[in-house]
Design a protein around this motif. Structure first.
Motif, PDB file in Angstrom:
ATOM      1  N   LEU A  61       0.750  -1.129  -0.054  1.00 29.34           N
ATOM      2  CA  LEU A  61      -0.067  -0.030  -0.007  1.00 29.34           C
ATOM      3  C   LEU A  61       0.853   1.278   0.035  1.00 29.34           C
ATOM      4  O   LEU A  61       1.815   1.429   0.559  1.00 29.34           O
ATOM      5  CB  LEU A  61      -0.836   0.153   1.239  1.00 29.34           C
ATOM      6  CG  LEU A  61      -1.951  -0.987   1.332  1.00 29.34           C
ATOM      7  CD1 LEU A  61      -2.839  -0.945   2.678  1.00 29.34           C
ATOM      8  CD2 LEU A  61      -2.683  -1.253   0.220  1.00 29.34           C
ATOM      9  N   PRO A  62       0.371   2.237  -0.560  1.00 24.54           N
ATOM     10  CA  PRO A  62       1.250   3.517  -0.718  1.00 24.54           C
ATOM     11  C   PRO A  62       1.538   4.048   0.829  1.00 24.54           C
ATOM     12  O   PRO A  62       2.789   4.698   1.005  1.00 24.54           O
ATOM     13  CB  PRO A  62       0.241   4.753  -1.304  1.00 24.54           C
ATOM     14  CG  PRO A  62      -0.494   3.842  -1.942  1.00 24.54           C
ATOM     15  CD  PRO A  62      -0.759   2.490  -1.301  1.00 24.54           C
ATOM     16  N   SER A  63       0.812   3.769   1.623  1.00 21.69           N
ATOM     17  CA  SER A  63       1.029   4.131   3.073  1.00 21.69           C
ATOM     18  C   SER A  63       0.309   3.211   4.028  1.00 21.69           C
ATOM     19  O   SER A  63      -0.977   2.876   3.665  1.00 21.69           O
ATOM     20  CB  SER A  63       0.690   5.674   3.229  1.00 21.69           C
ATOM     21  OG  SER A  63      -0.578   5.914   3.231  1.00 21.69           O
ATOM     22  N   PRO A  64       0.810   2.705   5.229  1.00 21.61           N
ATOM     23  CA  PRO A  64      -0.054   1.888   6.079  1.00 21.61           C
ATOM     24  C   PRO A  64      -1.240   2.647   6.422  1.00 21.61           C
ATOM     25  O   PRO A  64      -1.439   3.599   6.737  1.00 21.61           O
ATOM     26  CB  PRO A  64       0.915   1.772   7.272  1.00 21.61           C
ATOM     27  CG  PRO A  64       2.260   1.892   6.776  1.00 21.61           C
ATOM     28  CD  PRO A  64       2.170   3.132   5.589  1.00 21.61           C
ATOM     29  N   GLU A  65      -2.420   1.553   6.461  1.00 24.29           N
ATOM     30  CA  GLU A  65      -3.840   1.904   6.811  1.00 24.29           C
ATOM     31  C   GLU A  65      -4.065   1.506   8.126  1.00 24.29           C
ATOM     32  O   GLU A  65      -3.872   0.318   8.383  1.00 24.29           O
ATOM     33  CB  GLU A  65      -4.603   1.583   5.597  1.00 24.29           C
ATOM     34  CG  GLU A  65      -4.206   2.348   4.232  1.00 24.29           C
ATOM     35  CD  GLU A  65      -5.434   1.870   3.399  1.00 24.29           C
ATOM     36  OE1 GLU A  65      -6.448   1.005   3.649  1.00 24.29           O
ATOM     37  OE2 GLU A  65      -5.459   1.991   2.071  1.00 24.29           O
ATOM     38  N   PRO A  66      -4.664   2.286   9.127  1.00 23.46           N
ATOM     39  CA  PRO A  66      -4.996   1.840  10.257  1.00 23.46           C
ATOM     40  C   PRO A  66      -6.163   0.660  10.359  1.00 23.46           C
ATOM     41  O   PRO A  66      -7.095   0.714   9.557  1.00 23.46           O
ATOM     42  CB  PRO A  66      -5.565   3.109  11.194  1.00 23.46           C
ATOM     43  CG  PRO A  66      -4.739   4.134  10.521  1.00 23.46           C
ATOM     44  CD  PRO A  66      -4.895   3.706   8.816  1.00 23.46           C
ATOM     45  N   ILE A  67      -6.193  -0.086  11.146  1.00 26.29           N
ATOM     46  CA  ILE A  67      -7.028  -1.411  11.291  1.00 26.29           C
ATOM     47  C   ILE A  67      -7.404  -1.433  12.855  1.00 26.29           C
ATOM     48  O   ILE A  67      -6.433  -1.390  13.662  1.00 26.29           O
ATOM     49  CB  ILE A  67      -6.406  -2.807  10.544  1.00 26.29           C
ATOM     50  CG1 ILE A  67      -5.186  -3.057  11.381  1.00 26.29           C
ATOM     51  CG2 ILE A  67      -6.301  -2.357   9.073  1.00 26.29           C
ATOM     52  CD1 ILE A  67      -4.660  -4.460  10.834  1.00 26.29           C
ATOM     53  N   GLU A  68      -8.394  -2.277  13.079  1.00 19.85           N
ATOM     54  CA  GLU A  68      -9.009  -2.576  14.286  1.00 19.85           C
ATOM     55  C   GLU A  68      -8.685  -3.952  14.510  1.00 19.85           C
ATOM     56  O   GLU A  68      -9.173  -4.786  13.627  1.00 19.85           O
ATOM     57  CB  GLU A  68     -10.473  -2.258  14.731  1.00 19.85           C
ATOM     58  CG  GLU A  68     -10.693  -0.726  14.476  1.00 19.85           C
ATOM     59  CD  GLU A  68     -12.295  -0.444  14.666  1.00 19.85           C
ATOM     60  OE1 GLU A  68     -12.967  -1.475  14.908  1.00 19.85           O
ATOM     61  OE2 GLU A  68     -12.501   0.597  14.469  1.00 19.85           O
ATOM     62  N   VAL A  69      -7.875  -4.572  15.796  1.00 16.06           N
ATOM     63  CA  VAL A  69      -7.436  -5.829  15.816  1.00 16.06           C
ATOM     64  C   VAL A  69      -7.875  -6.407  17.353  1.00 16.06           C
ATOM     65  O   VAL A  69      -7.787  -5.502  18.328  1.00 16.06           O
ATOM     66  CB  VAL A  69      -5.783  -5.838  15.681  1.00 16.06           C
ATOM     67  CG1 VAL A  69      -5.597  -7.294  16.243  1.00 16.06           C
ATOM     68  CG2 VAL A  69      -5.261  -5.664  14.337  1.00 16.06           C
ATOM     69  N   THR A  70      -8.329  -7.656  17.206  1.00 16.20           N
ATOM     70  CA  THR A  70      -8.734  -8.261  18.367  1.00 16.20           C
ATOM     71  C   THR A  70      -7.842  -9.591  18.739  1.00 16.20           C
ATOM     72  O   THR A  70      -7.466 -10.224  17.623  1.00 16.20           O
ATOM     73  CB  THR A  70     -10.081  -8.918  18.489  1.00 16.20           C
ATOM     74  OG1 THR A  70     -10.981  -7.927  18.330  1.00 16.20           O
ATOM     75  CG2 THR A  70     -10.379  -9.555  19.592  1.00 16.20           C
ATOM     76  N   ALA A  71      -6.939  -9.537  19.778  1.00 16.44           N
ATOM     77  CA  ALA A  71      -6.089 -10.752  20.020  1.00 16.44           C
ATOM     78  C   ALA A  71      -6.197 -11.211  21.370  1.00 16.44           C
ATOM     79  O   ALA A  71      -6.964 -10.592  22.255  1.00 16.44           O
ATOM     80  CB  ALA A  71      -4.582 -10.077  19.877  1.00 16.44           C
ATOM     81  N   MET A  72      -5.885 -12.455  21.594  1.00 15.99           N
ATOM     82  CA  MET A  72      -6.097 -13.137  22.879  1.00 15.99           C
ATOM     83  C   MET A  72      -5.373 -12.458  23.839  1.00 15.99           C
ATOM     84  O   MET A  72      -5.586 -12.041  25.138  1.00 15.99           O
ATOM     85  CB  MET A  72      -5.469 -14.559  22.804  1.00 15.99           C
ATOM     86  CG  MET A  72      -6.581 -15.432  22.010  1.00 15.99           C
ATOM     87  SD  MET A  72      -8.035 -15.700  22.873  1.00 15.99           S
ATOM     88  CE  MET A  72      -7.476 -16.591  24.151  1.00 15.99           C
ATOM     89  N   LEU A  73      -4.114 -12.250  23.719  1.00 14.48           N
ATOM     90  CA  LEU A  73      -3.066 -11.273  24.733  1.00 14.48           C
ATOM     91  C   LEU A  73      -2.585 -10.193  23.893  1.00 14.48           C
ATOM     92  O   LEU A  73      -2.395 -10.220  22.516  1.00 14.48           O
ATOM     93  CB  LEU A  73      -2.171 -12.335  25.084  1.00 14.48           C
ATOM     94  CG  LEU A  73      -2.698 -13.517  26.155  1.00 14.48           C
ATOM     95  CD1 LEU A  73      -1.599 -14.265  26.605  1.00 14.48           C
ATOM     96  CD2 LEU A  73      -3.407 -12.978  27.304  1.00 14.48           C
ATOM     97  N   PRO A  74      -2.039  -9.192  24.735  1.00 16.69           N
ATOM     98  CA  PRO A  74      -1.554  -7.959  24.009  1.00 16.69           C
ATOM     99  C   PRO A  74      -0.391  -8.130  22.938  1.00 16.69           C
ATOM    100  O   PRO A  74      -0.280  -7.525  21.763  1.00 16.69           O
ATOM    101  CB  PRO A  74      -0.945  -7.257  25.065  1.00 16.69           C
ATOM    102  CG  PRO A  74      -2.062  -7.588  26.161  1.00 16.69           C
ATOM    103  CD  PRO A  74      -2.292  -8.826  26.073  1.00 16.69           C
TER     104      PRO A  74
END
Length: 505
Positions: free
Chosen positions: A418-431
């Protein structure tokens, strides 16, 4: 000795929009005045020759002008349009010489050194140029002299015409000092002292003149007589290689245009061959009878003198030319060339050279259709930050100074970054663990497989503010699509880590 032509259009803003094809229009016969806001309301800014003959002068209130001449045609003044039209006329004048400069808001300056013999001599060139401009319904005064200053004085203050070489001093002596283009205050001071003619100044010693009136006066005298060179800024840089073709009769068919281009290209390639140069950029201009100029350009990825290939590149663009009322002249020039020594085509290694030539010609055709910026190559750069690890280069450009000489092969990289990184929302078990789900562009993706992390540290030696530690993950969702995500920052620091989408596999 250099020779210069000064063209002065005293009614330029009011006349440039007229065309010979509009001669039968009722408005063409009416006097014209351009108006502009001024103190006290709208006033006349400039007039054409008809309005001037009826006594309409710049500065007159528009109400008084209409009272004096009820048939007066009025338009709003547009200095930007006037300047653009003058530039287009300068482009048309390149059929006489490659060096054309703007001279104020209503004049042009042409360096015709070495060009007069192509048009039958200086007198024939000036007469033909003046006749053509008058055919465009323009009022013009033209002069030809040894220096730009003397040509300007002879066209604006003198009778115009050709000043023979070396005759400027005696011919300009009777003219008033306004022909020196001095500041108004200095001109008034000279008038009050009785120095009304240029000859009065030429007869005086130089030192007292400089002491009394300053260097402005002596410099203008030096420019007038050619003792000092006057810097000129051409509107269009002169091409080192150019060929001109004047048509005996205006042409309008595609076949005639093709034959004219082929003839000019043959002559141009001959000049390039004798100079061991290859063509990198080439421009073909046609001059229409009504004063219009149409121009098309081609470019090559490598220097070339392949006539067939160059004609093929031009063929894709020739259909854009509209001959209108007929083409009276053609010009082919090479603004950019590179060294291309003669090559032997039948020795060992000829197959490789043929393949390289075929690739270069393919790139040329693609660039003609898609644009020069659409066909490029990527070159690696010594950087671990993905968006800085590659740069765009012309296809056949030599490796840049920052090139690393090879691509990073230890870790896989996505096909599309991508031309520049795009923010996303992430869910993970641990940080610190990989994501289970992520939302990108409002679409929720459930993760099936994950690999990573690959840690990329900031380049501290670059001293780039805002660059933080990154942990990259290769992620595949349940639909089988693969992504390249990264977490910027570490937990426990001053800033909360954020997730970004950076590429697609």
């Amino acid at each position: 000795m250099r020779r210069w032509v000064s063209l002065w259009f005293p009614h330029w803003p009011a006349e440039h929009w007229r065309r010979p094809s509009d001669a039968g229009s009722p408005d063409q016969a009416r006097p014209l005045a351009l108006i502009a806001p001024a103190q006290g309301g709208l006033r006349v800014a400039t007039v054409d020759a008809r309005a001037a003959a009826e006594g309409i002068a710049p500065g007159l209130p528009i109400a008084d002008a209409r009272a004096l001449l009820p048939s007066l045609q009025v338009r709003e003044s547009d200095p930007h349009a006037d300047a653009g039209a003058l530039d287009r006329l300068a482009r048309w004048c390149t059929r006489y010489t490659p060096i054309v400069a703007r001279d104020g808001a209503d004049g042009l300056l042409l360096d015709i050194t070495g060009c007069a013999h192509l048009f039958g001599g200086e007198a024939a060139l000036l007469a033909g140029l003046t006749q053509r401009l008058q055919g465009f319904r323009l009022t013009v005064r033209a002069a030809l002299a040894d220096t730009p200053a003397s040509a300007w004085a002879w066209s604006h203050i003198g009778p115009g015409g050709v000043l023979p070489e070396g005759s400027a001093r005696s011919a300009l002596a009777p003219l008033p000092v306004t022909g020196l283009r001095l500041p108004d205050a200095l001109t008034g001071e000279l008038m009050r002292m009785g120095l009304r003619r240029i000859g009065d100044l030429l007869a005086l010693p130089r030192a007292p003149l400089a002491a009394r009136f300053g260097e402005v006066l002596t410099r203008r005298l030096d420019l007038l007589l050619g003792r000092e060179a006057e810097p000129i800024a051409p509107l269009h840089p002169a091409s080192p290689f150019r060929q001109h073709l004047a048509c005996a009769e205006p042409i309008a068919t595609c076949g005639d245009i093709d034959r004219g281009l082929a003839h000019l290209l043959e002559l141009l390639l001959g000049d390039l061959d004798r100079a061991d140069q290859g063509l990198r950029r080439c421009a073909f201009s046609v001059f229409i009878v009504d004063g219009g100029v149409q121009r098309i350009e081609i470019g090559t990825a490598r220097p070339s003198r392949d006539r067939r290939h160059l004609l093929r590149l031009f063929a894709d663009k020739l259909e854009r030319i509209d001959p209108g009322f007929g083409i009276e002249a053609m010009l082919l020039e090479a603004p950019l060339t590179e060294a291309l020594p003669p090559a032997q085509a039948a020795l060992d290694g000829g197959q490789q050279e043929a393949e390289e030539t075929a690739l270069a010609q393919l790139v040329d055709r693609l660039q003609q259709r898609l644009g020069r910026q659409a066909v490029v190559r990527l070159e690696p750069v010594e950087s671990h930050i993905p968006e800085r690890a590659v740069t765009v280069m012309p296809v056949f450009a030599p490796p840049g100074p920052r090139g690393s000489g090879g691509w990073m092969a230890e870790q896989p990289r996505p096909v599309r970054l991508l031309p520049s990184p795009e923010p996303i929302e992430v869910t993970a078990m641990l940080p610190d663990e990989p994501p289970l789900t992520f939302r990108w562009r409002r679409v929720l993706h459930r993760v099936a497989l994950t690999e990573g992390p690959e840690r990329i540290a900031p380049e501290w030696w670059q001293d780039r503010a805002g660059t933080r530690l990154r942990d990259y993950y290769w992620v595949e969702d349940r639909e089988g699509r693969r992504y390249w995500l990264f977490r910027e920052g570490a937990y426990g620091g001053d800033h909360v880590p954020r997730w970004y989408m950076h590429g697609l596999f």
